[in-house]
Enzyme design. Structure first.
Site, PDB file in Angstrom:
ATOM      1  N   LYS A 254      33.263  44.450  50.726  1.00  0.00           N
ATOM      2  CA  LYS A 254      33.769  45.383  49.713  1.00  0.00           C
ATOM      3  C   LYS A 254      33.261  44.926  48.346  1.00  0.00           C
ATOM      4  O   LYS A 254      33.575  43.826  47.900  1.00  0.00           O
ATOM      5  CB  LYS A 254      35.302  45.397  49.737  1.00  0.00           C
ATOM      6  N   ASP A 259      38.245  47.619  39.717  1.00  0.00           N
ATOM      7  CA  ASP A 259      39.211  48.523  40.351  1.00  0.00           C
ATOM      8  C   ASP A 259      40.331  48.850  39.371  1.00  0.00           C
ATOM      9  O   ASP A 259      41.282  48.086  39.214  1.00  0.00           O
ATOM     10  CB  ASP A 259      39.775  47.857  41.618  1.00  0.00           C
ATOM     11  N   LYS A 266      46.247  51.671  37.906  1.00  0.00           N
ATOM     12  CA  LYS A 266      47.043  50.447  37.985  1.00  0.00           C
ATOM     13  C   LYS A 266      47.745  50.205  36.647  1.00  0.00           C
ATOM     14  O   LYS A 266      47.251  50.630  35.602  1.00  0.00           O
ATOM     15  CB  LYS A 266      46.119  49.250  38.257  1.00  0.00           C
ATOM     16  N   ASP A 277      37.253  42.266  42.405  1.00  0.00           N
ATOM     17  CA  ASP A 277      37.439  43.146  43.562  1.00  0.00           C
ATOM     18  C   ASP A 277      36.145  43.374  44.351  1.00  0.00           C
ATOM     19  O   ASP A 277      36.128  44.123  45.325  1.00  0.00           O
ATOM     20  CB  ASP A 277      38.051  44.473  43.109  1.00  0.00           C
ATOM     21  N   ASP A 336      44.045  54.228  44.592  1.00  0.00           N
ATOM     22  CA  ASP A 336      43.960  52.765  44.464  1.00  0.00           C
ATOM     23  C   ASP A 336      43.754  52.089  45.823  1.00  0.00           C
ATOM     24  O   ASP A 336      43.473  50.902  45.880  1.00  0.00           O
ATOM     25  CB  ASP A 336      45.228  52.238  43.776  1.00  0.00           C
ATOM     26  N   GLU A 338      41.230  52.128  47.646  1.00  0.00           N
ATOM     27  CA  GLU A 338      39.827  52.569  47.676  1.00  0.00           C
ATOM     28  C   GLU A 338      38.943  51.700  48.551  1.00  0.00           C
ATOM     29  O   GLU A 338      37.907  52.159  49.025  1.00  0.00           O
ATOM     30  CB  GLU A 338      39.278  52.603  46.233  1.00  0.00           C
ATOM     31  N   ARG A 340      39.195  50.512  51.543  1.00  0.00           N
ATOM     32  CA  ARG A 340      39.009  50.991  52.924  1.00  0.00           C
ATOM     33  C   ARG A 340      38.079  52.198  52.976  1.00  0.00           C
ATOM     34  O   ARG A 340      37.379  52.410  53.961  1.00  0.00           O
ATOM     35  CB  ARG A 340      40.387  51.270  53.561  1.00  0.00           C
TER      36      ARG A 340
HETATM   37  N1  BES Z   1      41.848  45.612  45.022  1.00  0.00           N
HETATM   38  C1  BES Z   1      43.178  45.921  45.390  1.00  0.00           C
HETATM   39  C2  BES Z   1      43.881  44.794  46.131  1.00  0.00           C
HETATM   40  C3  BES Z   1      44.090  43.514  45.361  1.00  0.00           C
HETATM   41  C4  BES Z   1      45.310  43.258  44.759  1.00  0.00           C
HETATM   42  C5  BES Z   1      43.099  42.561  45.302  1.00  0.00           C
HETATM   43  C6  BES Z   1      45.511  42.083  44.080  1.00  0.00           C
HETATM   44  C7  BES Z   1      43.305  41.378  44.621  1.00  0.00           C
HETATM   45  C8  BES Z   1      44.514  41.139  44.011  1.00  0.00           C
HETATM   46  C9  BES Z   1      43.200  47.157  46.288  1.00  0.00           C
HETATM   47  O1  BES Z   1      42.178  48.060  46.068  1.00  0.00           O
HETATM   48  C10 BES Z   1      44.477  47.869  46.033  1.00  0.00           C
HETATM   49  O2  BES Z   1      44.660  48.299  44.944  1.00  0.00           O
HETATM   50  N2  BES Z   1      45.320  47.973  47.036  1.00  0.00           N
HETATM   51  C11 BES Z   1      46.571  48.617  46.916  1.00  0.00           C
HETATM   52  C12 BES Z   1      46.783  49.453  48.157  1.00  0.00           C
HETATM   53  C13 BES Z   1      47.947  50.387  48.057  1.00  0.00           C
HETATM   54  C14 BES Z   1      47.688  51.452  47.023  1.00  0.00           C
HETATM   55  C15 BES Z   1      48.155  51.005  49.411  1.00  0.00           C
HETATM   56  C16 BES Z   1      47.652  47.564  46.770  1.00  0.00           C
HETATM   57  O3  BES Z   1      47.521  46.504  47.379  1.00  0.00           O
HETATM   58  O4  BES Z   1      48.573  47.779  46.002  1.00  0.00           O
HETATM   59 ZN    ZN Z   2      40.469  47.325  45.249  1.00  0.00          ZN
HETATM   60 MN    MN Z   3      42.659  49.450  44.555  1.00  0.00          MN
END
Ligand code: BES
Ligand code: ZN
Ligand code: MN
Length: 490
Positions: A254, A259, A266, A277, A336, A338, A340
């Site tokens: 990825k 992000d 966010k 990210d 968010d 994204e 996947r």
């Molecule tokens: N890049 C983030 C995950 C992340 C969080 C990486 C903290 C490093 C540190 C990912 O894209 C994300 O935002 N995931 C969301 C998914 C949710 C919206 C289902 C999350 O983990 O909140």
């Molecule tokens: Zn992300």
């Molecule tokens: Mn995200």
């Protein structure tokens, strides 16, 4: 790129010890006799070394710790660094010893008195890995660590043992540099350019631009990047060091260079951390670099999806439905989630094009994995017990924390969509598992697959065993070992 410490190996010549400047490292097995170098130091300092070893501080120290004998009388050196290291030390202890030395030496030159020491190459690896600092954006950058000279009884052998480890360190440094880089500097284009530059190492590198991705039908990947001015791309790196036509191992990363969350924006606090990210893509790049540098006898392809997740007038909205390259339709509940959406197309493409023997994807995929495992372990998910066990073993030997979590029908049910085939979030419960479940929808039955959620380990706020605070390079060592264990057997 941050340069790896230069290391030289030569035969032990104890006559040089008295006049050597900088720092000298000696290794002490608390149960054993002093080696030739330590005896020499002890003699020159009129017994200061044995007094230190018999003292309480050394007695309380642990394997891998280094104590400092400053300004030793009778020697030109600024310090003798006395390392507590049992003769039967583990790889992890040897690396810790190296890291301890890196910390006490700062930037000074070092002479290591290794004589007939076991695991010298691992000590060197630990030292080199800890000699890292990200100074690209300091107007007054810290000096790089000085040279390391290793005096030992079999310099050619030890040098040959250390060479592949130094290649791994170079790969890990690339991963760290990429992961530490700010997003205005490491744009999708700058990232792709750095990968293309690895052609010089003998890698095949191909960049698929937005037009090529559209032709291939990678719509879910493109849907993530469409709000950004930086163009999305997929970069394919191939290392063909193995038997001709043997199916490769595929590594998929990825590479979200930043992000913001997109329209599902966010919160401001901590958003700056989302420069990391692209950590999964960073590990894939670092592993490919190591494999090329050590001329691995294996076929490995590395694919990264490079995108930026931004809100804009043409960004993807919550509620949009996108058809993936595989043909599975996806309802975007949260822009968010994204990662996947990027991975599913790249993983599908990797399998269609390369028919890989196995596939590993790496992603800073979920915040939920940090809630579950903290910063100690990456989350591991797999559809194949044997493949997974091989990885878990490699990670354990390398000291890279990894913990397997389950997959199953009940979790898969959580990503069913009312209007499309699946949706891109499964709610708060088991967020890392439903993310993995989403990815598994794009894994062919016959492909042994591991998903590594590295959100908690790719970059951390305090130092780790072999890295200062910031990007760790987690996974470069374990994946190199997985390649050598499984694909370089003969
Ligand atoms: N890049 C983030 C995950 C992340 C969080 C990486 C903290 C490093 C540190 C990912 O894209 C994300 O935002 N995931 C969301 C998914 C949710 C919206 C289902 C999350 O983990 O909140
Ligand atoms: Zn992300
Ligand atoms: Mn995200």
């Amino acid at each position: 790129m941050t340069a790896v410490t230069p290391v030289t190996f030569d035969a032990t010549d104890i006559n040089q010890i008295a006049t050597q400047e900088g720092r000298i490292a000696v290794f002490i097995d608390p149960e054993g006799r002093l080696d030739a170098g330590a005896r020499r130091v002890n003699k020159l300092t009129k017994g200061a070394l044995t007094r230190m070893i018999e003292g309480a501080k050394f007695g309380k120290s642990k394997a891998g710790d280094a104590l400092v004998l400053a300004y030793p009388v009778g020697m030109a050196a600024d310090a003798v660094d006395v390392v507590h290291l049992p003769r039967n030390a583990s790889v992890i202890q040897a690396r810790k010893a190296g890291a301890s030395l890196a910390k006490v030496r700062g930037t000074a030159d070092m002479l290591m008195l290794a004589a007939g020491l076991r695991r010298t190459a691992e000590i060197v690896f630990g030292l080199v890995m800890r000699d890292y600092g990200f100074e690209d954006h300091k107007s007054d950058p810290k000096e790089r660590a000085g040279a390391l000279r290793v005096m030992c009884s079999k310099p050619d052998e030890v040098g040959a043992d250390a060479a592949p480890l130094l290649a791994i360190a170079e790969g890990a440094f690339m991963t760290r540099d990429l992961t530490n880089a700010p997003a205005n500097v490491l744009t999708t284009t700058a990232f792709a350019d750095q990968l293309v530059a690895m052609k010089d190492l003998g890698l095949k590198v191909e960049v698929l631009d937005e037009d090529a991705l559209a032709k291939l039908g990678m719509r879910t990947l493109l849907s993530v990047g469409q709000g950004s001015d930086s163009p999305s791309s997929v970069v394919v790196m191939s290392w063909n060091g193995g038997t001709k036509d043997a199916p490769p191992l595929a590594l998929v990363g990825k590479g979200v260079v930043f992000d913001t969350g997109g329209i599902s924006l966010k919160p401001a606090a901590g958003m700056e951390d989302m420069t990391m990210d692209m950590g999964g893509a960073g590990v894939v790049a670092g592993v490919m670099r190591s494999l090329a540098l050590r001329k691995a006898k294996a076929n490995v392809v590395g694919l990264v999806g490079l995108v930026e997740n931004m809100p804009s007038g043409n960004a993807t909205r919550p509620g949009d439905v996108i058809t993936s390259m595989k043909g599975v339709t996806v309802e975007v509940i949260n822009t968010d989630a994204e990662g996947r959406l990027v991975l599913c197309d790249v993983m599908w493409y990797a399998q269609e094009r390369f028919k890989p023997a196995a596939m590993v994807d790496l992603a800073t995929l979920t915040g939920a994995i940090i809630i579950g495992l903290g910063h100690e372990n990456a989350g591991v998910f797999s559809n194949n017990d044997d493949f997974c066990k091989a990885f878990m073993k490699a990670a354990e030997v390398e000291g890279e924390g990894a913990w397997r979590l389950p997959l199953g029908q009940g979790y898969d049910d959580l990503i069913k969509s009312r209007i499309a085939d699946i949706k891109n979030t499964g709610g708060r419960a088991a967020g890392s598992v439903t993310a993995a479940q989403f990815l598994q929808r794009f894994v062919k039955e016959e492909t042994p697959w591991i998903h590594l959620d590295i959100a908690g380990v790719a970059s951390v706020k305090s130092e780790t065993a072999l890295a200062p605070a910031g990007a760790t390079g987690w996974g470069v060592s374990a994946l190199n070992r997985l390649v050598s264990d499984m694909f370089e057997k003969d």
